[in-house]
Design a protein around this motif. Structure first.
Motif, mmCIF file in Angstrom:
data_model
loop_
_atom_site.group_PDB
_atom_site.id
_atom_site.type_symbol
_atom_site.label_atom_id
_atom_site.label_comp_id
_atom_site.label_asym_id
_atom_site.label_seq_id
_atom_site.Cartn_x
_atom_site.Cartn_y
_atom_site.Cartn_z
ATOM 1 N N GLY A 94 0.790 -1.223 0.000
ATOM 2 C CA GLY A 94 0.000 0.000 0.000
ATOM 3 C C GLY A 94 0.821 1.270 0.000
ATOM 4 N N LEU A 95 2.117 1.171 -0.290
ATOM 5 C CA LEU A 95 3.005 2.329 -0.298
ATOM 6 C C LEU A 95 3.214 2.776 -1.743
ATOM 7 C CD1 LEU A 95 5.550 1.135 2.392
ATOM 8 C CD2 LEU A 95 3.607 2.691 2.680
ATOM 9 N N GLU A 112 7.021 -0.557 7.364
ATOM 10 C CA GLU A 112 8.195 -0.202 6.565
ATOM 11 C C GLU A 112 8.823 1.154 6.899
ATOM 12 O OE1 GLU A 112 9.502 -2.102 3.915
ATOM 13 O OE2 GLU A 112 8.135 -3.704 4.517
ATOM 14 N N LEU A 113 8.032 2.110 7.332
ATOM 15 C CA LEU A 113 8.533 3.485 7.434
ATOM 16 C C LEU A 113 8.617 4.034 8.855
ATOM 17 C CD1 LEU A 113 6.590 5.071 4.427
ATOM 18 C CD2 LEU A 113 8.856 4.029 4.421
ATOM 19 N N ILE A 150 8.693 9.027 10.899
ATOM 20 C CA ILE A 150 8.303 8.369 9.642
ATOM 21 C C ILE A 150 9.402 8.647 8.632
ATOM 22 C CG2 ILE A 150 6.611 8.250 7.795
ATOM 23 C CD1 ILE A 150 4.526 9.208 9.853
ATOM 24 N N ALA A 151 10.022 7.591 8.145
ATOM 25 C CA ALA A 151 11.120 7.730 7.182
ATOM 26 C C ALA A 151 10.574 7.737 5.761
ATOM 27 C CB ALA A 151 12.092 6.559 7.362
ATOM 28 N N GLU A 152 11.430 8.084 4.841
ATOM 29 C CA GLU A 152 11.134 7.952 3.411
ATOM 30 C C GLU A 152 11.780 6.657 2.950
ATOM 31 O OE1 GLU A 152 12.184 11.393 1.151
ATOM 32 O OE2 GLU A 152 10.953 12.695 2.365
ATOM 33 N N LYS A 153 11.322 6.162 1.816
ATOM 34 C CA LYS A 153 11.868 4.903 1.322
ATOM 35 C C LYS A 153 12.223 5.065 -0.148
ATOM 36 C CE LYS A 153 10.900 0.004 1.202
ATOM 37 N NZ LYS A 153 9.997 -1.047 1.645
ATOM 38 N N TYR A 154 13.399 4.583 -0.486
ATOM 39 C CA TYR A 154 13.845 4.499 -1.868
ATOM 40 C C TYR A 154 14.076 3.021 -2.124
ATOM 41 C CZ TYR A 154 14.577 9.478 -1.313
ATOM 42 O OH TYR A 154 14.389 10.805 -1.071
#
Length: 89
Positions: free
Chosen positions: A10-11, A71-72, A84-88
């Motif tokens: 869902g991201l 995940e974040l 809350i992190a960002e994701k690459y």
């Protein structure tokens, strides 16, 4: 259309390419910050303002929030502050 794009957990990546018959994600940058938060906000807004009748949007939102938690959602070191992190990907 966005549901059919099958965002993992869902991201939803920030960028979408609309040069093919069906739109697709362009890049892997996922954020709940600037440029990324609106898609999540509108999932919940559509469900609420639609009288809670369009369950697809609530389900998409629930999946996204679970993805955020899985995940974040991280904790700083050494103080253990939640962020809350960002994701690459």
């Amino acid at each position: 259309i966005i549901k059919q794009m099958n965002a993992p957990k869902g991201l939803y990546p920030v960028y979408v390419r609309n040069t093919r018959k069906t739109p697709s994600f362009s890049g892997n940058h996922v954020t709940f910050g600037a440029m990324g938060d609106s898609v999540y906000e509108y999932m919940l807004k559509i469900w609420l303002q639609g009288g809670k009748k369009e369950n697809m949007y609530r389900e998409m939102w629930d999946e996204s929030i679970q993805g955020l938690h899985d995940e974040l959602l991280l904790f700083s070191n050494p103080n253990g502050l939640t962020y809350i992190a960002e994701k690459y990907k």
